[in-house]
Design a protein around this motif. Structure first.
Motif: not given
Lengths: 435, 435
Positions: A166-167, A173-174, A163, A239-241, A169-171, B223-225, B243, A203, A248, B220-221, B213-214, B217
């Protein structure tokens, strides 16, 4: 042009991290502000940068770890602790401990006190699967964790932060999940005992566990944006992630995240072996722990494994020439070491024979401290290289002769890792311990 | 004293939301800044405050909903849409539609277009379980959702945000989960079809679903603060759980959060009936949806159910006299309405007979618009009360005579909800629809 712009932006970012100021052409930085371990990034006076995303120093010997201990507020692994580990376990301490590769800790005496009183603990370590290939440096925490598991005989959980990747990098989820599975094979190939080890992808496990998400939310309730801004340097544009991710990585520090293993108990302490750049996550975790009724995780911190090009930076999985990969052939290993491993030797054989080489900056020698277990032989090599008796090519050959069979054996073991074996390791289940 | 301090702090907070300025004794607020629907809180010129945590107005008739539609950028539910719903479903539109209780929507014509082309959708609504008791106002979205489910025959998912309540309130995780289960009983008692309805607690379902969860995430990726600060008014002192929470409420808008129900399909659009104060969550969701390959959820927005004391505020589950609770006895219902329901009548019978009452501010009459289905009778009561022919006590008796059996029947149905029935509704499973 794109490459140049990218490099420039990267340099500006590093500049900002080191100086705390935006780069402005023609205007030199004012004095570096000390962050006293609470700032977004730990920088020492001689501008080492250490956080989970950046490790950089201008010193060819690498990061000044003694200063980092002071700044992070951890404790040095001294001879007394090493001797105590030997006493308690009845085993000779691992050469990573003897040679200061694991150099810093938090609360190890507390773990040993409890252990002597028959109170168990568990090991937690992890890996961020940013690509399918791992390099030899990535093995360090796993080699050490395996040793710890064997001498203490405790459960081990290994988190694959797909996860996080994913947050950050430019990748997709899979892709991140696929990298997690590929990395899992390399981790299993280190020889972990399937009856004592649980490996999980965030994930996947988040959707399988009745305990993990509850702990994540508990941690998230007790950490503010101000705090993660201070610890990790997040900004309002993140991002909020990313902002909530530290919870996590923190959650596996608490045994109730693994109800299958610990029978729902929340009082089993964890011990986390990791590279020192991950410490910010666990400083945060240790701050939150007592407020949500859990014990603070104990830690073992390692130094960084140097890039072939020198100890100024950590290796990068994205630069194939910065390191020896676990997929490299014997020939690639030989060529990379001969061609890219930064040498502490002199420019000519004559000078080298006369003045000797410098093992403090020689990357091949550094790698030998990680992988050559024989203390006497290592000391002999150090002496011979320093005196000039041993030439750079000869030193490199020692390393090549160690890494070639080590990696070939790893590849052989990795081949044995079937889908079924992966599934066994990654299924939430009771391990061979009663709680 | 504690109560007074709490009230003072609350007033100061409301003052700040309305004026955008800190309260300072003796210094009146400067002009209110318009936030154009993008600010943390929607305030109209006459200082209505509407966000997921605060609903307040100084107008006894309640919030100015037409202004809210402009500010939020949604669409009014006009006669044309109501007629079209009747045409498409072949059913008389629910009185909540006919009377403007559901007054605003997003993309309903798109849902109807698709429906006419045999393309299905699903319903998503929810509840924040902040206590074990629900009041009659809480029934509104569920009554309407049940009607929608029956006339369109589509799957329904109901989210219980026990994690949100844990993050926002001074409650333990276990309490929030218990409230979720108690509220679940009241929701089931509304008469939902177990073969077409899935009810879930976030704390529980997150650990049971391979899809939830996927999606969290992914959201979350994207949406920014800065964005959640703008939409929800979060500050740097808020915990990272708050947040990142909006992603948790957003995720059920996407069918891939329920792989059991939709067979892994991610192209089934959702329709969300909710009170208008929840719209900020779904504005955010609609912004993210196309960027992660999902369709935007459509929405139906309801007005707020007024407190017994008047339409200036939403009811509070924490003030027993602000509303009729689903646990109230017939006697309590009668006493509360007679004692607390704000009256639009005149001070004396003589004046009332002469000038008539004001149904625009009379809470008993407002409640009748929610619960008295007979249009003609409602209109007769309106006329008679306005003319003075009907006295306040008589008007209140109409309401008492409707609510007493309605709540008694609810209590009877709730008693039938066994642990086994709850388990059936809350088990992730395929519903009676093929995808």
């Amino acid at each position: 042009l794109d490459e140049a712009v990218k490099l420039l932006l990267q340099l500006k970012e590093t500049y900002k991290k080191v100086t705390g100021q935006d780069y402005k052409s023609g205007s030199p930085p004012s004095e570096v502000t000390s962050t006293s371990g609470n700032g977004p990034t730990a920088t020492t006076e001689d501008d080492d940068v250490v956080d989970p995303w950046t490790v950089a120093t201008s010193n060819a010997k690498g990061i000044d770890y003694d200063k980092l201990i002071v700044r992070f507020g951890s404790s040095k692994i001294d001879q007394e602790l090493i001797d105590r580990i030997e006493r308690v376990t009845g085993q000779r301490p691992h050469h990573f401990l003897r040679r200061g590769i694991f150099f810093s800790h938090r609360d190890m005496h507390q773990i040993l006190d409890a252990y002597e009183n028959k109170k168990s603990f568990y090991l937690y370590t992890g890996r961020g699967p940013s690509s399918e290939s791992m390099h030899v440096g990535h093995l360090i925490p796993f080699i050490f964790t395996k040793w710890l598991q064997e001498v203490f005989d405790v459960p081990l959980v290994i988190q694959l932060t797909d996860d996080e990747k994913y947050l950050w990098k430019d990748l997709k989820i899979e892709e991140c999940y696929r990298f997690a599975i590929e990395n899992c094979k390399d981790i299993i190939a280190c020889g972990f005992d399937v009856n004592k080890t649980f490996i999980f992808s965030d994930l996947e496990y988040m959707g399988e566990s009745p305990g993990f998400y509850k702990n994540v939310v508990k941690i998230q309730k007790h950490v503010t944006f101000n705090q993660v801004k201070g610890i990790f340097g997040f900004t309002d544009s993140d991002c909020i992630g990313k902002i909530s991710f530290p919870a996590i990585q923190a959650a596996p520090s608490f045994s109730s995240s693994f109800p299958q293993i610990f029978n729902g108990r929340k009082d089993i302490q964890s011990l986390i072996p990791c590279a020192i750049d991950q410490d910010p996550y666990f400083r945060m975790t240790r701050d939150v722990a007592p407020r949500i009724g859990h014990s603070k995780p104990a830690l073992f911190h390692s130094t960084f494994f140097p890039a072939l090009q020198g100890a100024q930076t950590k290796m990068s999985a994205s630069d194939p020439n910065s390191s020896i990969f676990l997929t490299d052939t014997a020939k690639q290993i030989k060529n990379k070491i001969n061609k890219h491993a930064f040498s502490g030797g002199k420019d000519t054989i004559e000078e080298h024979r006369k003045f000797g080489g410098n093992t403090d900056v020689d990357v091949s020698f550094m790698y030998l401290t990680f992988f050559l277990e024989d203390d006497e032989k290592l000391e002999q090599i150090r002496k011979d290289y320093s005196s000039g008796a041993l030439l750079t090519g000869e030193l490199k050959k020692y390393l090549i002769d160690i890494l070639q069979p080590l990696i070939a054996a790893h590849q052989e073991r990795r081949k044995q890792v079937t889908d079924d074996v992966i599934k066994q390791f990654m299924t939430p289940r009771k391990l061979a311990f009663d709680f």
